[in-house]
Design a protein around this motif. Structure first.
Motif, PDB file in Angstrom:
ATOM      1  N   TYR A 185     103.331  -3.708 102.849  1.00 56.64           N
ATOM      2  CA  TYR A 185     101.890  -3.720 103.107  1.00 56.64           C
ATOM      3  C   TYR A 185     101.160  -4.844 102.387  1.00 56.64           C
ATOM      4  O   TYR A 185      99.970  -5.018 102.550  1.00 56.64           O
ATOM      5  N   LEU A 186     101.938  -5.596 101.592  1.00 56.50           N
ATOM      6  CA  LEU A 186     101.334  -6.725 100.877  1.00 56.50           C
ATOM      7  C   LEU A 186     100.745  -7.735 101.842  1.00 56.50           C
ATOM      8  O   LEU A 186      99.745  -8.394 101.546  1.00 56.50           O
ATOM      9  N   THR A 187     101.391  -7.853 103.021  1.00 56.35           N
ATOM     10  CA  THR A 187     100.931  -8.856 103.990  1.00 56.35           C
ATOM     11  C   THR A 187      99.491  -8.623 104.416  1.00 56.35           C
ATOM     12  O   THR A 187      98.829  -9.535 104.887  1.00 56.35           O
ATOM     13  N   TYR A 188      98.997  -7.383 104.274  1.00 52.33           N
ATOM     14  CA  TYR A 188      97.613  -7.119 104.663  1.00 52.33           C
ATOM     15  C   TYR A 188      96.618  -7.658 103.640  1.00 52.33           C
ATOM     16  O   TYR A 188      95.476  -7.928 103.960  1.00 52.33           O
ATOM     17  N   ILE A 189      97.049  -7.784 102.411  1.00 54.43           N
ATOM     18  CA  ILE A 189      96.096  -8.218 101.389  1.00 54.43           C
ATOM     19  C   ILE A 189      96.397  -9.615 100.843  1.00 54.43           C
ATOM     20  O   ILE A 189      95.545 -10.241 100.251  1.00 54.43           O
ATOM     21  N   THR A 190      97.625 -10.094 101.023  1.00 57.52           N
ATOM     22  CA  THR A 190      97.943 -11.440 100.540  1.00 57.52           C
ATOM     23  C   THR A 190      98.499 -12.254 101.694  1.00 57.52           C
ATOM     24  O   THR A 190      98.929 -11.699 102.706  1.00 57.52           O
ATOM     25  N   PRO A 191      98.492 -13.594 101.559  1.00 56.03           N
ATOM     26  CA  PRO A 191      99.104 -14.402 102.615  1.00 56.03           C
ATOM     27  C   PRO A 191     100.596 -14.095 102.735  1.00 56.03           C
ATOM     28  O   PRO A 191     101.228 -13.652 101.771  1.00 56.03           O
TER      29      PRO A 191
END
Lengths: 243, 203
Positions: A185-191
């Protein structure tokens, strides 16, 4: 006459153990079933798997090994262990949910306690006061093991690019687990680049800590490394499903 | 009188086989002693010229021979192939096999610093004897290196009144089973080929 009988008996008594010594062991491995039977995990994709295995092997020797070695020279082992612990800490949802799925509520509770304690007073999990001070244990559960505990068999053997040995069941598990892995889910908040960077860091860091040298030993000791890895993986996973 | 002496002698011989077994060192003690000896040898300060390396490797192999029953290990590894080997081939195979294992695992341990290694020995579990009456035991241990715990179980058998290891089970992976699987498909290869293949792996 009697004397001869006794003498012959004596000689027999001496000779029998000696003879028994050599062929003694015929039944020593009786409980070692030849896995060629119904227990065998089929490998219908052998050609594909072997190609991926070769690819992973080259990737290790040409990229992962030199990079991890250089990385290990820069960062002391304490820091690398801390990084490893942090990555491991954030996989908490996977272990927790799968403990619950398997009805292991004690394990789930202990997992939750580890996460709370280590995240708060262990510097986001870099250190492990829960294990060190409170003697709590992690439960290494994942969806592949959960499915295994529901008597679902491996299906067939698979070698995945970058990830290495797996099976149809465990691949399904890996995909399922990824939905509850924070990394996903990191892709939702970081590039996207940042999350790929983190994945690479995790891989290099883990390699620098444990795998450097182990893989070489395994290959050196094996008569057929491909089969050695396949069998090792299957044995390891079956053991984990049992526990 | 003579008959009576013979009889006593006879009884002694018959029972003799089981008496030393009682007086024996338990399997976990045998294992502990040998593992400690190996660590001492590995910890000896290195020789920069490398002259002593060969001598040291020989000592390590001697130690390994004391604790491992390489013939049983080789037999387990070859599985059903074992019966196709004649006695000389069995000996030759077991010999090369012991060299391969020693070479691979000792070189892995070399240069490691053993200060961060500790081994916890757990309660020995005696297994039921085999049909032919061989006594067996599992000695579970936990190897702790840099805080990482690895369960290692040594499976031992009693041979000539002493305990020897004939399988090592690391994280649930049995070494013998692993080799067995590797040799499972070699049923068409000649014993000579399997031996030369093994020798080819030795440096």
């Amino acid at each position: 006459m009697m004397r001869y009988v006794v003498l012959i008996l004596l000689l027999l008594a001496l000779a029998v153990p000696a003879a028994a010594q050599e062929e003694f062991a015929d039944d020593l491995f009786e409980d070692y079933v030849e896995t060629g039977g119904s227990d065998l995990v089929p490998d219908p994709l052998y050609r594909f798997n072997y190609a991926v295995y070769t690819f992973n092997d080259k990737l290790y020797f040409w990229v992962m090994k030199p990079v991890s070695k250089g990385y290990a020279r820069v960062l002391p082992v304490g820091v690398r262990t801390g990084i490893h612990n942090m990555f491991d800490n954030f996989l908490f949802p996977v272990r927790f949910v799968n403990s619950v799925f398997q009805g292991k509520f004690k394990g789930a509770g202990s997992e939750l306690a580890c996460f709370v304690i280590n995240t708060t007073s262990g510097g986001l999990g870099a250190t492990r006061p829960a294990q060190r001070e409170f003697g709590l244990k992690n439960s290494r559960e994942d969806l592949g093991q959960t499915l295994g505990s529901y008597s679902i068999k491996e299906g067939c053997y698979l070698v995945l690019p970058l990830l290495g040995p797996s099976s149809l069941r465990d691949l399904l598990g890996t995909v399922g687990d990824s939905f509850i892995s924070p990394g996903n889910y990191l892709t939702y908040i970081t590039p996207r680049e940042a999350s790929i960077g983190l994945m690479v860091l995790d891989a290099v860091n883990t390699t620098s800590l444990s795998r450097l040298g182990d893989y070489e030993t395994l290959k050196q000791a094996a008569v057929d490394p491909y089969v050695a890895i396949k069998d090792g993986y299957i044995q390891l996973r079956r053991k984990r499903v049992q526990n | 009188m003579f008959k009576r002496i013979l009889f006593v002698f006879f009884v002694l011989i018959i029972c003799g086989g089981s008496i030393p077994a009682l007086a024996n060192e338990p399997p976990s003690d045998v294992l502990k002693r040998c593992v400690n000896d190996v660590i001492v040898i590995l910890n000896e300060p290195g020789d920069p010229a490398g002259v002593k390396v060969e001598e040291r490797n020989r000592r390590l192999l001697d130690k390994a021979d004391q604790i491992f029953d390489f013939r049983s290990l080789a037999m387990g590894a070859l599985g059903r192939n074992w019966r196709r080997f004649n006695n000389d081939q069995k000996t030759e195979f077991a010999d090369s096999f012991s060299h391969l294992i020693a070479q691979s695992y000792f070189s892995r341990m070399e240069g490691q610093d053993f200060e961060n290694v500790s081994i916890k020995y757990k309660t020995t579990e005696f297994l039921a004897p085999t049909r032919s009456g061989i006594h067996r035991a599992d000695v579970p241990t936990e190897l702790i290196h840099n805080g990482v715990k690895t369960p290692v179980t040594y499976r031992m058998l009693e041979k000539n009144d002493s305990w020897k290891v004939y399988d090592v089970i690391i994280e649930g992976i049995s070494m013998v089973s692993n080799y067995r699987e590797q040799y499972r498909n070699s049923f068409k290869d000649s014993p000579e080929k399997l031996i030369s293949e093994l020798k080819g792996k030795l440096k």
